[in-house]
Design an enzyme around this catalytic site. Structure first.
Site, short mmCIF file in Angstrom:
data_model
loop_
_atom_site.label_atom_id
_atom_site.label_comp_id
_atom_site.label_asym_id
_atom_site.label_seq_id
_atom_site.Cartn_x
_atom_site.Cartn_y
_atom_site.Cartn_z
N CYS A 140 0.86 -1.18 0.00
CA CYS A 140 0.00 0.00 0.00
C CYS A 140 0.90 1.23 0.00
O CYS A 140 1.69 1.44 0.94
CB CYS A 140 -0.88 -0.01 1.25
N CYS A 148 -0.80 3.36 -6.54
CA CYS A 148 -1.77 2.77 -5.60
C CYS A 148 -1.93 1.33 -6.08
O CYS A 148 -2.14 1.08 -7.28
CB CYS A 148 -3.10 3.51 -5.66
N1 DGL Z 1 -3.97 0.35 -2.08
C1 DGL Z 1 -3.67 1.57 -1.41
C2 DGL Z 1 -2.40 2.21 -1.98
O1 DGL Z 1 -1.57 1.54 -2.58
C3 DGL Z 1 -4.69 2.64 -1.21
C4 DGL Z 1 -6.15 2.45 -1.24
C5 DGL Z 1 -6.87 3.29 -0.19
O2 DGL Z 1 -7.22 4.44 -0.43
O3 DGL Z 1 -7.01 2.76 0.91
O4 DGL Z 1 -2.19 3.37 -1.83
#
Ligand code: DGL
Length: 284
Positions: free
Chosen positions: A98, A212
Site C-alpha cells: 500500500c 496505488c
Molecule cells: N492500495 C492503497 C495504496 O496503494 C490505497 C487504497 C486506499 O485508499 O485505501 O495506496
C-alpha cells in the site's frame, strides 16, 4: 533470520516435515498487507515468485479507504495493527502493499518492530529514467500525493522533469467494485485519469506511475479510456523481486504453499473476489 527456508524452533511442531523428525524446516511466511484488496496485485507477483511460501494476505477493510485518513491517526492504527499481526502470524517478512501506508508509516514500523518490512512506494525512479518526453504523472490516492516522502522521491529522481501529481478519491473504490465483479463505468474511470494527460506543443505525458496497488486491476479500463497510449508503471514485479532477494528463491520441487486472507472487518469475501483469492491459493 530471513532465508529461503527457515529453521523451526523445536516447540513449533505440526509444521511441514517436523512430525517426521526429518527436516526441521517450515515454509517461509510472508504477510502482505493493504487497506483493502488492491494489495492482491502485489500478492499475485509474490505468489508467482515464491509459490511455496505460506502467504497471509491482510486487508484492513475496516479502515478502507486509507487515502483520506489524517496522518497521525493512520500511523497509530497501522502500527498497532501490525503489532497484532506479527504476534498472530509471526511472518518472516511483512510486505506493506500500500503506497498510502508505506509513504507514511515505514519508519515507525521499522523502529517499533524487529520484523523485516518491505514497502511499496511510488515508482518515480523507473518512470523518470525511461521517459522520452520528460513528462510523467503519478496517479495515487490524495494521501500519497500529499506525502513528504513522495515529494522527496520527486526531488531525488525527477527534479529535471515535469511531474504531475494526480490524487484520486474514487479509483480505489472503483477498483474494489471491479474486483468483486460489479459493473463500473469507463466514463468514471476516464474522469479520474484525465488530469494525468498533459501536453506542451509536441510533447506529452508518456509515463504514468500506478502509485496505488489497487490501480493495476483497472488497467484494461485505463488503456481503453486514455486519450493516448502511455506506459503504465506497476511496481508489483519489482516488489516481488525484492522479496526474493530477502527470503531467497523457491526450493525446487516444493509444494504450493498454504495461504489465507484475513479481513479486519470480519466480512467474508463475495462475488468474483472469492475466485481471485482462490487463484492465489488464499482461503478466507
Ligand atoms: N492500495 C492503497 C495504496 O496503494 C490505497 C487504497 C486506499 O485508499 O485505501 O495506496
Amino acid at each position: 533470520m530471513i532465508d529461503g527456508e527457515i529453521a523451526v524452533p523445536s516447540r513449533s511442531s505440526g509444521l511441514d516435515g517436523w512430525e517426521s523428525g526429518l527436516a526441521p524446516h517450515r515454509p517461509t511466511r510472508i504477510l502482505v498487507f493493504d487497506s483493502g484488496i488492491g494489495g492482491l496485485s502485489v500478492a499475485r507477483e509474490i505468489r508467482a515468485a515464491r509459490p511455496d511460501a505460506e502467504l497471509t494476505y491482510v486487508a484492513d477493510d475496516a479502515g478502507f479507504p486509507y487515502g483520506a485518513w489524517e496522518e497521525a491517526a493512520l500511523t497509530t492504527r497501522i502500527v498497532a495493527l501490525a503489532g497484532e499481526l506479527i504476534a498472530t502470524h509471526a511472518p518472516d517478512l511483512f510486505v506493506i502493499a500500500c503506497n498510502t501506508a508505506s509513504t507514511l508509516v515505514l519508519p515507525s514500523l521499522r523502529s517499533t518492530y524487529s520484523t523485516t518490512f518491505v514497502g511499496t512506494v511510488p515508482a518515480i525512479k523507473p518512470a523518470a529514467s525511461t521517459t522520452r518526453s520528460g513528462m510523467i504523472s503519478v496517479l495515487a490516492t490524495v494521501g500519497t500525493v500529499a506525502r513528504d516522502y513522495t515529494h522527496a522521491l520527486i526531488d531525488t529522481y525527477a527534479s529535471h522533469l515535469e511531474v504531475t501529481l494526480v490524487g484520486s478519491t474514487r479509483l480505489a473504490g472503483l477498483a474494489e467494485a471491479h474486483m468483486r465483479g460489479l459493473p463500473i463505468a469507463d466514463a468514471d474511470v476516464a474522469a479520474e485519469i484525465r488530469p494525468c494527460f498533459r501536453k506542451h506543443g509536441a510533447r506529452r505525458t508518456d509515463r504514468v506511475v500506478l502509485a496505488c496497488t489497487h490501480y493495476p486491476f483497472l488497467l484494461d479500463s485505463f488503456r481503453r479510456t486514455a486519450p493516448w497510449p502511455v506506459e503504465w508503471i506497476d511496481p508489483a514485479p519489482a516488489i516481488a523481486r525484492r522479496v526474493v532477494q530477502l527470503v531467497g528463491p523457491a526450493r525446487a520441487g516444493s509444494a504450493c504453499g498454504r495461504g489465507r486472507a484475513v479481513f479486519t472487518s470480519g466480512t467474508a469475501p463475495s462475488g468474483e473476489l472469492v475466485e481471485l483469492l482462490a487463484a492465489l491459493s488464499l482461503s478466507a
